[in-house]
Design an enzyme around this catalytic site. Structure first.
Site, PDB file in Angstrom:
ATOM      1  N   GLU A 214      17.013 -25.981 -20.180  1.00 57.24           N
ATOM      2  CA  GLU A 214      18.156 -26.217 -20.268  1.00 57.24           C
ATOM      3  C   GLU A 214      19.015 -26.151 -21.769  1.00 57.24           C
ATOM      4  O   GLU A 214      19.740 -25.684 -22.085  1.00 57.24           O
ATOM      5  CB  GLU A 214      18.737 -27.694 -19.920  1.00 57.24           C
ATOM      6  CG  GLU A 214      18.698 -27.621 -18.239  1.00 57.24           C
ATOM      7  CD  GLU A 214      17.442 -27.777 -17.552  1.00 57.24           C
ATOM      8  OE1 GLU A 214      16.397 -27.980 -18.457  1.00 57.24           O
ATOM      9  OE2 GLU A 214      17.261 -28.343 -16.391  1.00 57.24           O
TER      10      GLU A 214
ATOM     11  N   ALA B 199      19.859 -25.173 -11.439  1.00 56.96           N
ATOM     12  CA  ALA B 199      21.337 -25.065 -11.064  1.00 56.96           C
ATOM     13  C   ALA B 199      21.955 -23.820 -11.428  1.00 56.96           C
ATOM     14  O   ALA B 199      21.481 -22.814 -12.179  1.00 56.96           O
ATOM     15  CB  ALA B 199      21.861 -26.275 -11.917  1.00 56.96           C
TER      16      ALA B 199
ATOM     17  N   GLU C 148      13.576 -30.364 -11.122  1.00 63.79           N
ATOM     18  CA  GLU C 148      13.960 -31.656 -11.050  1.00 63.79           C
ATOM     19  C   GLU C 148      14.038 -31.976  -9.430  1.00 63.79           C
ATOM     20  O   GLU C 148      13.774 -33.170  -9.006  1.00 63.79           O
ATOM     21  CB  GLU C 148      15.685 -31.855 -11.683  1.00 63.79           C
ATOM     22  CG  GLU C 148      15.292 -31.688 -13.181  1.00 63.79           C
ATOM     23  CD  GLU C 148      16.570 -31.412 -13.806  1.00 63.79           C
ATOM     24  OE1 GLU C 148      17.433 -30.475 -13.520  1.00 63.79           O
ATOM     25  OE2 GLU C 148      17.150 -32.409 -14.490  1.00 63.79           O
TER      26      GLU C 148
ATOM     27  N   GLY D 154      16.947 -27.235 -12.592  1.00 59.54           N
ATOM     28  CA  GLY D 154      17.241 -28.074 -11.251  1.00 59.54           C
ATOM     29  C   GLY D 154      16.066 -27.958 -10.483  1.00 59.54           C
ATOM     30  O   GLY D 154      16.011 -28.899  -9.498  1.00 59.54           O
TER      31      GLY D 154
HETATM   32  N1  CAA Z   1      21.685 -19.662 -11.708  1.00 54.20           N
HETATM   33  C1  CAA Z   1      22.483 -18.650 -11.083  1.00 54.20           C
HETATM   34  N2  CAA Z   1      21.849 -17.319 -10.809  1.00 54.20           N
HETATM   35  C2  CAA Z   1      20.499 -17.273 -11.170  1.00 54.20           C
HETATM   36  C3  CAA Z   1      20.009 -18.229 -11.656  1.00 54.20           C
HETATM   37  C4  CAA Z   1      20.479 -19.534 -12.121  1.00 54.20           C
HETATM   38  N3  CAA Z   1      19.711 -20.547 -12.520  1.00 54.20           N
HETATM   39  N4  CAA Z   1      18.505 -17.703 -11.938  1.00 54.20           N
HETATM   40  C5  CAA Z   1      18.446 -16.669 -11.673  1.00 54.20           C
HETATM   41  N5  CAA Z   1      19.620 -16.212 -11.035  1.00 54.20           N
HETATM   42  C6  CAA Z   1      20.118 -14.984 -10.677  1.00 54.20           C
HETATM   43  C7  CAA Z   1      20.253 -13.690 -11.542  1.00 54.20           C
HETATM   44  O1  CAA Z   1      21.548 -13.938 -12.312  1.00 54.20           O
HETATM   45  C8  CAA Z   1      19.905 -12.588 -11.117  1.00 54.20           C
HETATM   46  O2  CAA Z   1      21.270 -12.173 -10.346  1.00 54.20           O
HETATM   47  P1  CAA Z   1      21.828 -10.850 -10.440  1.00 54.20           P
HETATM   48  O3  CAA Z   1      20.774  -9.982  -9.286  1.00 54.20           O
HETATM   49  O4  CAA Z   1      22.938 -10.826  -9.636  1.00 54.20           O
HETATM   50  O5  CAA Z   1      21.940 -10.289 -11.720  1.00 54.20           O
HETATM   51  C9  CAA Z   1      19.152 -12.902  -9.865  1.00 54.20           C
HETATM   52  O6  CAA Z   1      19.139 -14.312  -9.689  1.00 54.20           O
HETATM   53  C10 CAA Z   1      17.599 -12.569 -10.124  1.00 54.20           C
HETATM   54  O7  CAA Z   1      17.383 -12.865 -11.492  1.00 54.20           O
HETATM   55  P2  CAA Z   1      16.771 -12.137 -12.662  1.00 54.20           P
HETATM   56  O8  CAA Z   1      17.326 -10.457 -12.591  1.00 54.20           O
HETATM   57  O9  CAA Z   1      17.028 -12.900 -13.808  1.00 54.20           O
HETATM   58  O10 CAA Z   1      15.176 -12.085 -12.390  1.00 54.20           O
HETATM   59  P3  CAA Z   1      14.092 -12.098 -13.426  1.00 54.20           P
HETATM   60  O11 CAA Z   1      12.531 -11.938 -12.593  1.00 54.20           O
HETATM   61  O12 CAA Z   1      14.304 -10.890 -14.430  1.00 54.20           O
HETATM   62  O13 CAA Z   1      13.848 -13.348 -14.073  1.00 54.20           O
HETATM   63  C11 CAA Z   1      14.176 -15.922 -14.418  1.00 54.20           C
HETATM   64  C12 CAA Z   1      13.594 -14.667 -13.437  1.00 54.20           C
HETATM   65  C13 CAA Z   1      13.121 -15.821 -15.476  1.00 54.20           C
HETATM   66  C14 CAA Z   1      13.774 -17.090 -13.399  1.00 54.20           C
HETATM   67  C15 CAA Z   1      15.504 -15.768 -14.807  1.00 54.20           C
HETATM   68  O14 CAA Z   1      16.413 -15.224 -13.758  1.00 54.20           O
HETATM   69  C16 CAA Z   1      16.123 -16.950 -15.376  1.00 54.20           C
HETATM   70  O15 CAA Z   1      15.697 -17.133 -16.539  1.00 54.20           O
HETATM   71  N6  CAA Z   1      16.918 -17.821 -14.450  1.00 54.20           N
HETATM   72  C17 CAA Z   1      17.479 -19.016 -15.284  1.00 54.20           C
HETATM   73  C18 CAA Z   1      16.611 -20.080 -15.101  1.00 54.20           C
HETATM   74  C19 CAA Z   1      17.210 -21.129 -15.853  1.00 54.20           C
HETATM   75  O16 CAA Z   1      17.779 -21.188 -17.263  1.00 54.20           O
HETATM   76  N7  CAA Z   1      17.272 -22.541 -15.047  1.00 54.20           N
HETATM   77  C20 CAA Z   1      17.985 -23.487 -15.546  1.00 54.20           C
HETATM   78  C21 CAA Z   1      19.331 -23.664 -15.138  1.00 54.20           C
HETATM   79  S1  CAA Z   1      20.139 -24.882 -15.717  1.00 54.20           S
HETATM   80  C22 CAA Z   1      19.970 -26.133 -15.027  1.00 54.20           C
HETATM   81  O17 CAA Z   1      19.323 -26.236 -13.841  1.00 54.20           O
HETATM   82  C23 CAA Z   1      20.745 -27.308 -15.431  1.00 54.20           C
HETATM   83  C24 CAA Z   1      20.237 -28.630 -14.834  1.00 54.20           C
HETATM   84  O18 CAA Z   1      19.274 -29.333 -15.068  1.00 54.20           O
HETATM   85  C25 CAA Z   1      21.209 -29.390 -14.004  1.00 54.20           C
END
Ligand code: CAA
Length: 257
Positions: free
Chosen positions: A134, A66, A114, A111
């Site tokens: 999360e 998400a 999911e 998400g």
């Molecule tokens: N939401 C918003 N933006 C996201 C995102 C997310 N879940 N995942 C990645 N992005 C964005 C980053 O912010 C980044 O944007 P910018 O270029 O503007 O900075 C872009 O995508 C590229 O990401 P990274 O630079 O972080 O890429 P990376 O290769 O270094 O890392 C990754 C990749 C390990 C997937 C890392 O992006 C990450 O940890 N993302 C978040 C993963 C996460 O925590 N997901 C769970 C979200 S909470 C959820 O889903 C709740 C639920 O159940 C409803």
């Protein structure tokens, strides 16, 4: 603009959906969910639909979760509305009356995982990464992970993943039953297309009833679920598919559904 958030490619009832926000690793925000729900409502209305493939744009991610930026300032009421929107949309994907295949081409987190859990099949590239991270963000899964993950992989592994937030590779995802197949990224596309075609070639009513028996039966006690299976088994004899399928076997030819 929102038109492009979900790309739809239709090849004779076999529909491929691509979540198209590659710069944000296809993170699910409200706009993506709204667009996905709109597309799914159109698919539900079609009687020529045979199968659905869902994937993420680019080579890096299926869906990285998400949208954290959108969620950051949400109030509890707003978070509840966001989760409800996602749950409703994901349920519509899950209950499409045709095989739904997740083509997991990279990060499949939160998400995203999911979303994949609501698909009938998941095929993954060998560089895919899965997890429910999360807790690392101070919340719990909100798009169905605490419920569909234990149903898919069992409560012990689900608790491991949702309480540690650790990421697992495609090989481990295969081992625990989170995905059905893993292969090199270069082969993923062709395999998933072939699989979707194969599934789409089976009797559509039989596939629909099989999905319903599994999904609805999982939430019932065993005797009720077996009664549901019997009802759906018998229902199969009311249509033309059963006569064609069994007739083709007896006549030593391929069925034409
Ligand atoms: N939401 C918003 N933006 C996201 C995102 C997310 N879940 N995942 C990645 N992005 C964005 C980053 O912010 C980044 O944007 P910018 O270029 O503007 O900075 C872009 O995508 C590229 O990401 P990274 O630079 O972080 O890429 P990376 O290769 O270094 O890392 C990754 C990749 C390990 C997937 C890392 O992006 C990450 O940890 N993302 C978040 C993963 C996460 O925590 N997901 C769970 C979200 S909470 C959820 O889903 C709740 C639920 O159940 C409803």
């Amino acid at each position: 603009m929102s038109e492009n958030l979900i790309e739809v490619v239709d090849a004779a009832g076999l529909v491929r959906l691509t979540i198209n926000r590659p710069k944000a690793l296809n993170a699910l925000n409200s706009a993506v969910l709204s667009e996905l729900e709109r597309v799914l409502s159109e698919l539900e209305a079609r009687d020529d639909l045979r199968g659905v493939l869902i994937t993420g744009a680019g080579e890096k991610a299926f869906v990285a979760g998400a949208d954290i930026a959108e969620m950051h300032e949400k109030t509890p009421e707003e978070a509840r509305a966001f989760a409800s929107q996602a749950l409703r949309t994901i349920k519509r994907l899950e209950t499409l009356p045709v095989p739904v295949v997740a083509l997991v081409n990279g990060f499949c987190l939160g998400g995203g995982c999911e979303l994949a859990l609501a698909c009938d099949w998941a095929v993954a590239s060998d560089n895919a990464v899965f997890g429910q991270p999360e807790v690392l963000l101070g919340v719990i899964p909100g798009f169905g992970g605490t419920q569909r993950l234990p149903r898919r992989v069992g409560p012990a592994m689900a608790l491991d993943l949702v309480t540690t937030g650790r990421k697992i590779d495609a090989a481990e995802a295969l081992r625990i039953g989170l995905v059905n197949r893993v292969m090199p990224q270069a082969e993923l596309e062709a395999y998933a297309e072939e699989l979707a075609k194969q599934l789409a070639g089976n009797g559509p009513a039989a596939v629909r009833n099989a999905k319903q028996a599994v999904h609805d039966g999982m939430d019932q006690d065993l005797d009720s679920a077996l009664a549901l299976e019997t009802a759906l088994f018998a229902l199969g004899f009311a249509g033309s598919e059963q006569k064609e399928g069994m007739g083709a076997f007896l006549e030593k030819r391929k069925p034409n559904f």
